[in-house]
Write an enzyme that holds these catalytic residues in place. Sequence first.
Site, PDB file in Angstrom:
ATOM      1  N   ASN A  32      39.903 -37.383 -14.976  1.00 39.15           N
ATOM      2  CA  ASN A  32      40.910 -36.560 -15.412  1.00 39.15           C
ATOM      3  C   ASN A  32      40.359 -35.131 -16.179  1.00 39.15           C
ATOM      4  O   ASN A  32      41.172 -34.545 -16.842  1.00 39.15           O
ATOM      5  CB  ASN A  32      41.683 -37.323 -16.584  1.00 39.15           C
ATOM      6  CG  ASN A  32      42.511 -38.411 -15.806  1.00 39.15           C
ATOM      7  OD1 ASN A  32      43.064 -38.248 -14.978  1.00 39.15           O
ATOM      8  ND2 ASN A  32      42.465 -39.615 -16.343  1.00 39.15           N
ATOM      9  N   HIS A 119      54.277 -43.807 -16.886  1.00 35.69           N
ATOM     10  CA  HIS A 119      52.986 -44.288 -17.405  1.00 35.69           C
ATOM     11  C   HIS A 119      53.476 -45.444 -18.190  1.00 35.69           C
ATOM     12  O   HIS A 119      54.276 -45.812 -18.965  1.00 35.69           O
ATOM     13  CB  HIS A 119      52.285 -43.565 -18.132  1.00 35.69           C
ATOM     14  CG  HIS A 119      50.876 -43.913 -18.385  1.00 35.69           C
ATOM     15  ND1 HIS A 119      50.469 -44.423 -19.801  1.00 35.69           N
ATOM     16  CD2 HIS A 119      49.521 -44.074 -17.566  1.00 35.69           C
ATOM     17  CE1 HIS A 119      49.016 -44.787 -19.369  1.00 35.69           C
ATOM     18  NE2 HIS A 119      48.813 -44.625 -18.055  1.00 35.69           N
TER      19      HIS A 119
HETATM   20  C1  LIG Z   1      50.833 -40.077 -18.386  1.00 36.99           C
HETATM   21  C2  LIG Z   1      49.888 -40.882 -19.542  1.00 36.99           C
HETATM   22  N1  LIG Z   1      50.189 -40.889 -20.668  1.00 36.99           N
HETATM   23  C3  LIG Z   1      49.296 -41.586 -21.602  1.00 36.99           C
HETATM   24  C4  LIG Z   1      47.974 -42.024 -20.950  1.00 36.99           C
HETATM   25  C5  LIG Z   1      47.271 -42.572 -21.999  1.00 36.99           C
HETATM   26  O1  LIG Z   1      46.489 -41.964 -22.616  1.00 36.99           O
HETATM   27  P1  LIG Z   1      44.979 -42.397 -23.172  1.00 36.99           P
HETATM   28  O2  LIG Z   1      44.058 -42.393 -22.097  1.00 36.99           O
HETATM   29  O3  LIG Z   1      44.611 -41.084 -24.329  1.00 36.99           O
HETATM   30  O4  LIG Z   1      45.217 -43.482 -23.834  1.00 36.99           O
HETATM   31  C6  LIG Z   1      47.832 -41.684 -19.941  1.00 36.99           C
HETATM   32  C7  LIG Z   1      46.446 -42.196 -19.411  1.00 36.99           C
HETATM   33  O5  LIG Z   1      46.087 -42.265 -18.156  1.00 36.99           O
HETATM   34  C8  LIG Z   1      48.690 -41.166 -18.958  1.00 36.99           C
HETATM   35  O6  LIG Z   1      48.414 -41.142 -17.792  1.00 36.99           O
END
Ligand SMILES: Cc1ncc(COP(=O)(O)O)c(C=O)c1O
Length: 385
Positions: A32, A119
């Site tokens: 990412n 998500h």
């Molecule tokens: C849409 C979305 N929200 C939240 C997250 C979570 O973020 P983090 O990786 O900082 O925990 C992700 C992680 O892949 C995501 O794709």
Amino acid sequence: MRERIAHELDVLARQSQFRALEIPKGINLCSNDYLGLASDPRLHQALLESINRVHQVGSTGSRLLSGNSSEWETIEREFAEFAGTDAALCFGSGYAANIGLLSSLLKPGDIVFSDALNHASLIDGIRLSGAEKVIYPHRDLRFLETALRARSGRPGASVIVTESVFSMEGDVAPIRDLLALAKANNAALVVDEAHATGVCGPHGRGIAAEEGAEREVLATVHTCGKALASAGAFVCGDVALRDYLVNRARTFLFSTALPPYLAGQIRAALEIVRGADTERSHLRELASNLRTKLKEEGIDCGTSSTHIIPVLLGSNERALHVAGELQRGGFAAKAIRPPTVPRGTARIRVSLTSKISIEQVCQLARAISAACQTFQTASAGAVHV
Ligand SMILES: Cc1ncc(COP(=O)(O)O)c(C=O)c1O
């Protein structure tokens, strides 16, 4: 318990769903790090300077106990400015931010309307809240409107929850239309900008900002682990929302604050991202090129309109085969399978980075097409055995 663990691992293996940790090798198509900042020397340097500047390298506790610092207070104000809101609050990760936000905002008796492809962190936050949930088909405004109307006038709060750029589809939520529906039905809108932060909108400020809606939505969640190549996440909204979360969000209250030096890295990432128009436009060009090439080869890339392009392959076996072929060809690509995506929609999720070239994208399209063909040949062979 050990027997159950062994049994479940066995089931996963038989369903081609067993996952093992691997270190990506080759041209990275599964990260990412959309703007390539993870290896940017400016960010390295900023982190070193920040470490040298701070008095303590550990935060030593939750923000409400010993873990608060001027670094976090300042970067929160700066992040709010970036997001276009009055305030922001930092969480340890995007996962923690979504869980803390939704599980504290929503209560039993409330209703939450959640896009079917949201998500896991949004889903888990909703589950923890105990609120009634309505899952609306992906980006289906008509369904959502009917569902909102059917529940109008009932006691309890209503909240619509969506990602802005969907992590597995690479398409974009219709934020303006969602906001109009929210307003007409006395609901609030929460937008997870994880895959838009740094990449979409003016100066990478996200889709809500692109739509001029950043102050109209109740909250936007910007994560720092993706295009910002750092860690943590900010829930952005008004001052009352921030105060509420400081008092009610359990993933904020009961978790050690991130180390203060990270604020310096996030600050530097924001500065780089604000000025990264050239990288953003290159990324858009790469994505549009790849979509065109894949479509020419008859490969389905769904409704993607961003830097995330799903190569939809259907079965787990087909996705694993194509991922394996791509890896052998020098691309770090992963098969994404249920439960991460709906059953029957296993895929390669190509997440592009501005560091790659148009030539590499053409090479990739050819490799995907060849891998799809070898799978067809191999499975046709299998039928005759
Ligand atoms: C849409 C979305 N929200 C939240 C997250 C979570 O973020 P983090 O990786 O900082 O925990 C992700 C992680 O892949 C995501 O794709």
